[in-house]
Scaffold this motif. Structure first.
Motif, mmCIF file in Angstrom:
data_model
loop_
_atom_site.group_PDB
_atom_site.id
_atom_site.type_symbol
_atom_site.label_atom_id
_atom_site.label_comp_id
_atom_site.label_asym_id
_atom_site.label_seq_id
_atom_site.Cartn_x
_atom_site.Cartn_y
_atom_site.Cartn_z
ATOM 1 N N ALA A 273 16.729 -10.847 -9.121
ATOM 2 C CA ALA A 273 15.446 -10.413 -8.557
ATOM 3 C C ALA A 273 15.448 -10.491 -7.036
ATOM 4 C CB ALA A 273 14.313 -11.269 -9.118
ATOM 5 N N ASN A 274 16.308 -11.321 -6.463
ATOM 6 C CA ASN A 274 16.322 -11.498 -5.012
ATOM 7 C C ASN A 274 16.823 -10.266 -4.261
ATOM 8 O OD1 ASN A 274 15.361 -14.110 -5.214
ATOM 9 N ND2 ASN A 274 17.400 -15.024 -5.290
ATOM 10 N N TYR A 275 17.422 -9.318 -4.984
ATOM 11 C CA TYR A 275 17.930 -8.098 -4.345
ATOM 12 C C TYR A 275 17.417 -6.841 -5.048
ATOM 13 C CZ TYR A 275 20.998 -11.472 -2.152
ATOM 14 O OH TYR A 275 21.470 -12.550 -1.444
ATOM 15 N N TYR A 276 16.437 -7.009 -5.910
ATOM 16 C CA TYR A 276 15.955 -5.892 -6.727
ATOM 17 C C TYR A 276 14.788 -5.191 -6.040
ATOM 18 C CZ TYR A 276 14.291 -3.307 -10.821
ATOM 19 O OH TYR A 276 13.916 -2.315 -11.703
ATOM 20 N N HIS A 277 14.907 -3.872 -5.891
ATOM 21 C CA HIS A 277 13.825 -3.053 -5.359
ATOM 22 C C HIS A 277 13.359 -2.128 -6.479
ATOM 23 C CE1 HIS A 277 14.408 -4.520 -1.268
ATOM 24 N NE2 HIS A 277 15.713 -4.434 -1.499
ATOM 25 N N TRP A 278 12.144 -2.387 -6.937
ATOM 26 C CA TRP A 278 11.676 -1.746 -8.166
ATOM 27 C C TRP A 278 11.611 -0.224 -8.056
ATOM 28 C CZ3 TRP A 278 7.341 1.294 -8.505
ATOM 29 C CH2 TRP A 278 6.422 1.225 -7.432
ATOM 30 N N GLN A 279 11.392 0.302 -6.848
ATOM 31 C CA GLN A 279 11.300 1.750 -6.706
ATOM 32 C C GLN A 279 12.591 2.456 -7.090
ATOM 33 O OE1 GLN A 279 10.722 -0.498 -4.280
ATOM 34 N NE2 GLN A 279 8.900 0.034 -3.041
ATOM 35 N N ALA A 331 5.907 -8.038 0.885
ATOM 36 C CA ALA A 331 4.657 -8.230 0.162
ATOM 37 C C ALA A 331 4.043 -6.892 -0.236
ATOM 38 C CB ALA A 331 3.686 -9.042 1.020
ATOM 39 N N SER A 332 4.119 -5.902 0.627
ATOM 40 C CA SER A 332 3.557 -4.594 0.298
ATOM 41 C C SER A 332 4.328 -3.937 -0.844
ATOM 42 C CB SER A 332 3.560 -3.688 1.536
ATOM 43 O OG SER A 332 4.883 -3.504 2.034
ATOM 44 N N GLU A 333 5.626 -4.159 -0.888
ATOM 45 C CA GLU A 333 6.440 -3.638 -1.985
ATOM 46 C C GLU A 333 6.004 -4.261 -3.307
ATOM 47 O OE1 GLU A 333 11.217 -3.391 -3.209
ATOM 48 O OE2 GLU A 333 10.549 -4.559 -1.478
ATOM 49 N N ALA A 384 0.967 -13.397 -2.139
ATOM 50 C CA ALA A 384 -0.201 -13.640 -2.977
ATOM 51 C C ALA A 384 -1.405 -12.837 -2.490
ATOM 52 C CB ALA A 384 -0.527 -15.134 -2.995
ATOM 53 N N SER A 385 -1.619 -12.809 -1.196
ATOM 54 C CA SER A 385 -2.750 -12.059 -0.649
ATOM 55 C C SER A 385 -2.636 -10.575 -0.984
ATOM 56 C CB SER A 385 -2.827 -12.260 0.866
ATOM 57 O OG SER A 385 -3.081 -13.617 1.192
ATOM 58 N N ALA A 386 -1.447 -10.026 -0.804
ATOM 59 C CA ALA A 386 -1.254 -8.598 -1.062
ATOM 60 C C ALA A 386 -1.372 -8.276 -2.545
ATOM 61 C CB ALA A 386 0.109 -8.157 -0.526
ATOM 62 N N MET A 387 -0.791 -9.101 -3.403
ATOM 63 C CA MET A 387 -0.794 -8.813 -4.836
ATOM 64 C C MET A 387 -2.170 -9.038 -5.445
ATOM 65 S SD MET A 387 2.948 -10.466 -5.670
ATOM 66 C CE MET A 387 2.991 -10.055 -7.412
ATOM 67 N N LYS A 388 -2.885 -10.051 -4.990
ATOM 68 C CA LYS A 388 -4.251 -10.282 -5.477
ATOM 69 C C LYS A 388 -5.185 -9.170 -5.018
ATOM 70 C CE LYS A 388 -4.182 -14.500 -7.512
ATOM 71 N NZ LYS A 388 -4.805 -14.879 -8.794
#
Length: 747
Positions: A273-279, A331-333, A384-388
């Motif tokens: 997960a430390n190198y995973y970019h979901w897009q 965080a935006s990702e 947390a701020s971005a995801m919430k």
């Protein structure tokens, strides 16, 4: 991963360590082992006091508490005795003749106690001449009392002195903490080992006896559905979960996953997960760019992306638990990922921010550069701020390293008290603490030639140590603000049997054995009984080397023994956890890997539950390698009036397995076997089985014989008798040899 010795153990300054000629009995290598000689001119007998730490505390003889003689040792720390990299904790040390004992096993023990926030540490340390070699050490610590220490408790362990040129070999008595007191008496280091240390030798004989008491009306909690999670990993088509030739999920693996009964899947998997970019893992599969697995590993296809993982979860009637990339991601990702999932018509309730970013970095590590606790706390708050903001309902998990050693501070991190820093700075935004403390025995990169019985005995002590850790960490959470203490729960996001990761080691493939399944059952019990554990994910469903709970046998996927142990809980256990007590014979284990020496490990584990239909369930594990166990069950408030069935997981030996094998392209060392009559290399159909048999049980008192090295799930249909009903005791006096009740319990 390579561990480095905490600074509190490294009393290795040459000016302070002089070779001592033992004055104690011939079998004890320690001089002034009972601390009866007076302190004089900075010396305590032949114990050294490091002048660089002399201002961190004080050392005196004390009349109370003692174990024998007139005096014991008392160490009192002060506010300067903080844990900092490069600094020693307050204590005393004594040198031993290193060359004389290199390559030998030393038993060491001490009568110890501590109170008031202090922790007593007794250990043995071997410092090599080669500056690049690992300092080997082993240590025991007291369980601190809050107010006073009435008596000292004996602890013991074994230290395998490395067979390499050593600069120093020494013992230490030290204290951790900035207040309180630590006590020591009658310390022993000897190369004569006690015969009852482990289950290293076969122990045939008549069945053991034990008792289990179940309180039907004493409900501990409702069991969260999220307890039955498992890790998934995205690389290489999800290690076979997707068949890229047909563009769909592998039907056979999907069937096995459905039959497992997991309710949550952690994705995209651990350190990946430390190198995973979901897009990169969405859109037409053939058009997706390759993903970086790890810097040292290279790239992978992206056929098993978010949509495939969501489809897999739907097909198994489960949810996803997603770990976002806090290392190379933003965080935006992460917030965009939350929005993407919600837009797909799904909802992922739990998200974890980062994976193991606390690890100390060295060339052997694959978890990425080490982060500071301060940097992680700041990143967690940003994420947390971005995801919430994207979805206020999501619950967020923070990765925290926590150990009972070092007052909860890190053992593998380079940043001291990671947990304290993260909690102090980010607790208001944390919903869960993600822990990886359920992996055992974790022998990492060291093997002193231990026999398999000794290793398994140490591993099976692991659940007791996890229980202590969870209790200790829970107290830390309770000390937070009332709102945070009420909200923050635990997520055991990586747990399971794990011996070694190096293919060249003798135990690397033992994750698949029956003995590992016994550990699996024991750790599930521990997690169920800690009320703060809300979510758990075993490690891991499928992967091509040695850690998958589904593996390949002759090209066909088959379950391992731990899969079947997990399945006993998902298929033959209830939803309301009940108070359960056991009385069982026990053994003392020596330290093994990251599992410390543990006294009084019970041979019997038992955990019970009920459901809304009035059924009662008990899962009991007989950890003895050689003997059956007659267990007398007493049911308070409940009587068996209908059918009773035992589902028993067992095999031909402790190292029996279903015959799965790691990827043949990698060279694996010959694996060790249980002696005598090991079955590791006989794996295949019939070696590990789950059988259902009727049980002769009625009323509130009955007995069941549990086979050696087995896990048994009892499914009992009956009637509640009222909360005031209690058995008067259930043992061999109340049940005859056929299992029939001889005398019924009464109100």
């Amino acid at each position: 991963m390579r561990l480095v010795a905490p600074a509190s153990l490294l009393f290795c300054l040459a000016s302070l360590l002089r070779a001592a000629t033992p004055q104690a009995p011939a079998d004890n290598l320690v001089a002034n082992a009972s601390f009866e000689q007076k302190l004089s001119n900075g010396w305590f007998g032949l114990w050294d006091i490091d002048p660089t730490i002399s201002e961190k505390g004080s050392v005196v003889q004390t009349f109370k508490p003692i174990h024998s003689g007139i005096y014991a040792l008392k160490l009192t720390p002060n506010s300067k005795n903080t844990i900092q990299p490069g600094y020693l904790s307050y204590g005393i040390a004594q040198s031993l003749p290193a060359d004389q004992y290199r390559g030998k096993a030393l038993q060491f023990q001490s009568w110890m106690g501590s109170m008031g926030g202090a922790t007593a540490i007794f250990g043995v340390v071997a410092v090599p001449f080669n500056a690049n070699a690992i300092v080997r050490f082993i240590r025991m610590e007291s369980v601190p009392a809050s107010t006073s220490v009435d008596k000292l408790v004996m602890q013991r362990d074994i230290f395998d002195v490395p067979d390499i040129p050593l600069q120093y070999l020494f013992v230490i008595c030290s204290v951790q903490g900035t207040a309180g007191r630590a006590y020591f008496d009658d310390v022993v280091v000897s190369n004569g080992l006690a015969s009852n240390w482990t289950m290293g030798q076969p122990d045939p004989g008549p069945p053991l006896t034990a008792t289990v008491s179940v309180d039907y009306y004493n409900k501990i909690r409702d069991i969260p559905a999220t307890m039955w999670g498992m890790n998934l990993e995205y690389p290489y088509s999800g290690y076979g979960l997707v068949d890229p030739q047909v563009g769909s999920l592998n039907s056979h693996l999907l069937s096995l996953a459905q039959d497992l009964g997991a309710t949550s899947w952690r994705f995209p998997g651990g350190l990946f997960a430390n190198y995973y970019h979901w897009q990169n893992g969405v859109g037409p599969p053939n058009n997706r760019p390759a993903g970086l697995v790890l810097p040292q590993t290279g790239y992978t296809d992206n056929y098993f992306g978010t949509d495939e993982a969501l489809s897999f979860a739907d097909s198994t009637n489960a949810n996803l638990f997603i770990t976002v990339n806090a290392h190379t991601g933003t965080a935006s990702e992460a917030a965009a990922w939350v929005n993407y999932v919600n837009a797909s018509g799904h909802h992922v309730p739990y998200w974890e921010i980062g994976n193991e970013l606390y690890f100390y970095q060295n060339p052997a590590d694959t978890s990425g550069p080490v982060w500071s606790a301060e940097a992680y706390a700041a990143a967690f708050s940003d994420f947390a701020s971005a995801m919430k903001a994207a979805d206020p309902s999501v619950r967020l998990a923070a990765d925290i390293e926590y150990n009972l050693t070092l007052n909860g501070c890190g053992v593998v991190s380079a940043n001291g008290c990671w947990a304290d820093v993260v909690l102090n700075r980010a607790a208001d935004q944390i919903d869960l603490i993600a822990l990886h403390n359920g992996l055992a025995p974790l022998m990492i990169d060291y093997d002193a030639g231990w026999d398999a019985r000794t290793v398994y005995a140490g591993m099976l002590a692991g659940p007791q140590q996890v229980k202590l850790l969870l209790t200790d960490l829970s107290k830390k959470i309770d000390a937070l603000s009332p709102a945070n203490a009420a909200r923050i729960k635990f997520a055991m996001v990586e747990w399971g049997p794990l011996f070694q990761s190096n293919p060249g080691f003798r135990f690397v493939d033992h994750v698949k054995t029956l003995g590992s399944a016994l550990y699996t059952a024991g750790l599930v019990k521990t997690m169920l009984e800690e009320p703060r554990v809300e979510l758990a994910h075993a490690f891991t469903l499928v992967e091509p080397s040695t850690q998958g709970w589904i593996g390949a046998r002759d090209g066909v996927y088959v379950p391992t023994a731990s899969y079947y142990a997990f399945q006993l809980f998902t298929k033959h256990f209830g939803t309301h956890l009940l108070h359960t007590t056991t009385d069982s014979p026990s053994y003392d284990s020596r330290s093994m890997g990251l599992v410390p020496a543990t006294p009084g490990v019970p041979y019997l584990d038992a955990v019970s539950s009920s459901d809304d239909a009035g059924n009662l369930y008990v899962i009991a594990t007989n950890k003895h390698f050689d003997r059956d166990m007659v267990v007398y069950f007493g049911l308070n408030g409940y009587a068996v009036t209908g059918s009773a069935t035992a589902w028993t997981l067992n095999g031909t030996a402790v190292d029996a397995n279903t015959g799965t094998a790691p990827t043949p392209s990698v060279g694996y060392a010959p694996q060790t076997q249980i002696q005598p009559d090991g079955r590791f290399y006989s794996g295949g159909p019939g070696e590990v089985t789950v059988t259902a048999t009727p049980v002769s049980a009625s009323g509130s008192c009955f007995s069941v014989t549990l086979p050696a090295h087995s896990v048994t799930a009892l499914v009992l249909q009956g009637t509640s008798l009222g909360s005031s009903y209690a058995t008067l005791g259930c043992d061999s006096g109340s049940v005859d040899q056929s299992g029939d009740v001889k005398s019924t319990s009464s109100r």
